[in-house]
Motif scaffolding. Structure first.
Motif, PDB file in Angstrom:
ATOM      1  N   LEU A  38      -5.799   0.439   4.749  1.00  0.00           N
ATOM      2  CA  LEU A  38      -5.209  -0.801   5.235  1.00  0.00           C
ATOM      3  C   LEU A  38      -4.173  -0.525   6.314  1.00  0.00           C
ATOM      4  O   LEU A  38      -3.275   0.307   6.127  1.00  0.00           O
ATOM      5  N   TRP A  40      -1.498  -2.782   8.932  1.00  0.00           N
ATOM      6  CA  TRP A  40      -0.899  -4.077   9.279  1.00  0.00           C
ATOM      7  C   TRP A  40      -0.439  -4.019  10.724  1.00  0.00           C
ATOM      8  O   TRP A  40       0.401  -3.202  11.082  1.00  0.00           O
ATOM      9  N   LEU A  91       1.864  -8.897   2.201  1.00  0.00           N
ATOM     10  CA  LEU A  91       1.180  -7.765   1.569  1.00  0.00           C
ATOM     11  C   LEU A  91       1.894  -7.356   0.280  1.00  0.00           C
ATOM     12  O   LEU A  91       3.111  -7.492   0.158  1.00  0.00           O
ATOM     13  N   PRO A  92       1.145  -6.784  -0.670  1.00  0.00           N
ATOM     14  CA  PRO A  92       1.791  -6.220  -1.863  1.00  0.00           C
ATOM     15  C   PRO A  92       2.652  -5.012  -1.508  1.00  0.00           C
ATOM     16  O   PRO A  92       2.486  -4.384  -0.458  1.00  0.00           O
ATOM     17  N   ASP A  93       3.578  -4.682  -2.396  1.00  0.00           N
ATOM     18  CA  ASP A  93       4.409  -3.493  -2.204  1.00  0.00           C
ATOM     19  C   ASP A  93       3.540  -2.252  -2.079  1.00  0.00           C
ATOM     20  O   ASP A  93       2.547  -2.083  -2.805  1.00  0.00           O
ATOM     21  N   HIS A  94       3.921  -1.367  -1.152  1.00  0.00           N
ATOM     22  CA  HIS A  94       3.329  -0.028  -1.029  1.00  0.00           C
ATOM     23  C   HIS A  94       1.797  -0.079  -0.944  1.00  0.00           C
ATOM     24  O   HIS A  94       1.097   0.686  -1.602  1.00  0.00           O
ATOM     25  N   SER A  95       1.304  -0.984  -0.110  1.00  0.00           N
ATOM     26  CA  SER A  95      -0.146  -1.170  -0.011  1.00  0.00           C
ATOM     27  C   SER A  95      -0.724  -0.724   1.326  1.00  0.00           C
ATOM     28  O   SER A  95      -1.933  -0.534   1.438  1.00  0.00           O
ATOM     29  N   ALA A  96       0.114  -0.563   2.343  1.00  0.00           N
ATOM     30  CA  ALA A  96      -0.385  -0.278   3.693  1.00  0.00           C
ATOM     31  C   ALA A  96      -0.233   1.199   4.031  1.00  0.00           C
ATOM     32  O   ALA A  96       0.730   1.860   3.621  1.00  0.00           O
ATOM     33  N   ASP A  97      -1.174   1.720   4.789  1.00  0.00           N
ATOM     34  CA  ASP A  97      -1.123   3.102   5.272  1.00  0.00           C
ATOM     35  C   ASP A  97      -0.427   3.212   6.618  1.00  0.00           C
ATOM     36  O   ASP A  97       0.183   4.232   6.931  1.00  0.00           O
ATOM     37  N   VAL A 120       6.197  -2.394   2.421  1.00  0.00           N
ATOM     38  CA  VAL A 120       4.737  -2.442   2.342  1.00  0.00           C
ATOM     39  C   VAL A 120       4.068  -1.088   2.520  1.00  0.00           C
ATOM     40  O   VAL A 120       2.926  -0.910   2.084  1.00  0.00           O
ATOM     41  N   ARG A 122       2.880   2.585   1.822  1.00  0.00           N
ATOM     42  CA  ARG A 122       2.713   3.474   0.679  1.00  0.00           C
ATOM     43  C   ARG A 122       3.376   4.816   0.989  1.00  0.00           C
ATOM     44  O   ARG A 122       3.718   5.093   2.153  1.00  0.00           O
TER      45      ARG A 122
END
Length: 252
Positions: A38, A40, A91-97, A120, A122
C-alpha cells in the motif's frame, strides 16, 4: 474551501498539461519500502504520481482536498481516489509502506501531515516528498523563461512557492533522511504545449485575475525567435528536488 485552492479553477488543464514523473523514481521508492502492499499519495491533484505508484504497489490511496482535481484523475484499478486533507488519510494505523507528496507539500499543514505520516506508516515505512521548479530547455530559452518567472509573474506567486525555489530545504522534515539518486522529468514539447504548461502556474492565473491579456502569449512571441518552428519538439527537463526518510522509531 479551507485550503489554499490554486488549481480547481483549471483542473482539466492541470491534468492535461502538467508533466508526469519518470518510472525510475517509483522503482527506486518501491525498492526502499518494506513491502509493496500500500502506498498513500497525499495531495495527488489529478493523480500524476498515483499513476506511477500503481505500477509498483498492489494498492494506492490517492487523496486531495480538491474534488475538481480528482474528477480529472486518470482511473486505475489499483488506485482509490478520495477527497481529503493531508492530516486525515482515513487509513488504519501502521498500514502503509510508502507515503508520497509530489509538488504538493509546500501547501500542507505540515504538523498535521507529519503526524499522519507517523501514524499510517508501518515499521520501516518511507516518506518521500518532492518538487520541481523551472524547466531547462536551451541556453537561448532558459534566461527568458527565468525572467518571466521572476519578473513578469514573480510578484504573483503565493508565498508558499518559496519552498519550491529552495528545493524544499526550507521546510521542516522530521525524519531520518535517506540519500537518493537524482531524478528528472523529461518531456518533448512544442512551443504551444510549453505555453499550455505555463498557463497552469498559480502565478499566471493570479496575474490574469489582476490584468487584462495573457502574459504567456507575450512570452511565446518572444521565444519564437529562438525556438524555431513553433511545432518543433524540444527536450524539456525538470530536475526533481527530493527529501526521503523513514518515520522516527521505525525499523530499518
Amino acid at each position: 474551501m479551507s485550503f489554499a485552492d490554486h488549481f480547481s479553477g483549471h483542473a482539466a488543464d492541470y491534468a492535461q498539461f502538467r508533466p508526469h514523473y519518470p518510472d525510475a523514481l517509483f522503482t527506486h521508492l518501491a525498492s526502499l519500502a518494506p513491502t509493496r502492499a500500500l502506498a498513500w499519495d497525499c495531495g495527488t491533484g489529478s493523480g500524476q504520481a498515483a499513476i506511477g505508484l500503481a505500477g509498483h504497489f498492489s494498492s494506492v490511496l490517492a487523496t486531495d482536498p480538491s474534488p475538481a482535481q480528482l474528477a480529472h484523475a486518470e482511473p486505475h484499478p489499483s488506485i482509490t481516489y478520495r477527497v481529503g486533507p493531508e492530516a486525515r488519510s482515513g487509513l488504519p494505523d501502521h498500514s502503509a509502506d510508502l507515503v508520497t507528496a509530489a509538488q504538493a507539500v509546500h501547501w500542507f499543514d505540515l504538523n498535521g501531515f507529519h503526524t499522519e505520516v507517523c501514524r499510517v506508516l508501518r515499521p520501516g515505512g518511507v516518506v518521500a516528498v518532492w518538487c520541481y521548479g523551472l524547466p531547462f530547455i536551451s541556453p537561448a530559452v532558459d534566461p527568458r523563461l527565468r525572467a518571466f518567472y521572476t519578473g513578469t509573474v514573480g510578484p504573483y506567486w503565493p508565498p508558499e512557492r518559496r519552498h519550491v525555489d529552495t528545493g524544499y530545504r526550507s521546510l521542516p522534515f522530521p525524519f531520518p533522511e535517506l540519500q537518493v539518486p537524482g531524478f528528472e522529468i523529461l518531456a518533448h514539447l512544442d512551443l504551444p504545449s510549453l505555453g499550455q504548461y505555463l498557463r497552469t502556474w498559480s502565478a499566471v492565473k493570479r496575474y490574469q485575475a489582476s490584468h487584462s491579456g495573457d502574459p504567456v502569449a507575450d512570452l511565446l512571441e518572444e521565444l519564437a525567435s529562438c525556438w524555431g518552428p513553433a511545432g518543433e519538439l524540444r527536450p524539456v527537463r525538470w530536475p526533481l528536488s527530493m527529501r526521503v526518510g523513514r518515520v522516527i522509531g521505525a525499523a530499518a
